[in-house]
Write a protein that holds these residues in place. Structure first.
Motif: not given
Length: 206
Positions: A21-26
């Protein structure tokens, strides 16, 4: 027959894996917590640099308390926690993860839950109102009925003064409409700069 929610085709990540999720948001996505801080047109370069800077924050005691309390706060309003990252209609670079989303025949109901530690709070902060406005925008402004903003004032691990239920406030799109366009006016050039920087970095790796 399975009826999919109206935001299903706009899901960027289901949020079941925190790192993913963090990777997608970044990946060139301006989230609600980003946009909520966009208040000065003269600071576009600063906002861009902050978005491009790798995050080293992975949570603290307050974060853990939030993970514990948020489902309980949402349940008090009859809502189930959501971890889905969605993008705004027509723009994959504008995203949000409302704490809860519910589709009804009349429209979409959102929820934002906040844990307030050792303090008395009378409602959302200006930043939290901006966060709610951005979430409504990403959920589909014209279809959102309202956001149920719920907060718990937690002291020593319990709701303050033995409260049975947390406090809540119903926020309608008309209440925060004036906050949206100023954020979009900043987020649009920030997103363009972030995309250009990430594309340049990708080309350097070739």
């Amino acid at each position: 027959m399975l009826i999919l929610p109206p935001w299903h085709s706009r899901i960027l990540d289901d949020g079941t894996d925190r790192e993913r999720w963090l990777a997608a948001r970044a990946n060139a996505v301006i989230g609600a917590s980003d946009a909520a801080g966009y208040v000065n047109l003269a600071s576009i370069e600063k906002y861009t640099a902050a978005k491009l800077k790798p995050s080293s924050f992975h949570g603290n005691a307050y974060t853990e308390a939030g993970h514990e309390w948020e489902p309980r706060l949402l349940a008090s309003r009859g809502l189930q926690q959501s971890t889905v990252l969605i993008h705004a209609p027509g723009e994959m670079g504008f995203g949000a993860t409302p704490d809860a989303m519910k589709s009804t025949p009349e429209g979409i109901i959102l929820d934002e839950a906040k844990v307030k530690h050792n303090k008395i709070v009378h409602g959302p902060t200006p930043r939290e109102f901006r966060q709610v406005a951005w979430q409504m925008f990403c959920a589909d402004w014209d279809r959102v009925l309202y956001t149920e903003f719920v907060w718990g004032e937690v002291v020593n691990g319990e709701l303050r003064n033995g409260a049975i239920e947390p406090k809540h406030l119903r926020i309608f799109p008309k209440d925060v409409e004036h906050l949206l366009q100023p954020m979009i006016d900043i987020a649009t050039p920030v997103l363009a700069r972030v995309r250009a920087a990430l594309q340049f970095a990708k080309e350097l790796e070739l």
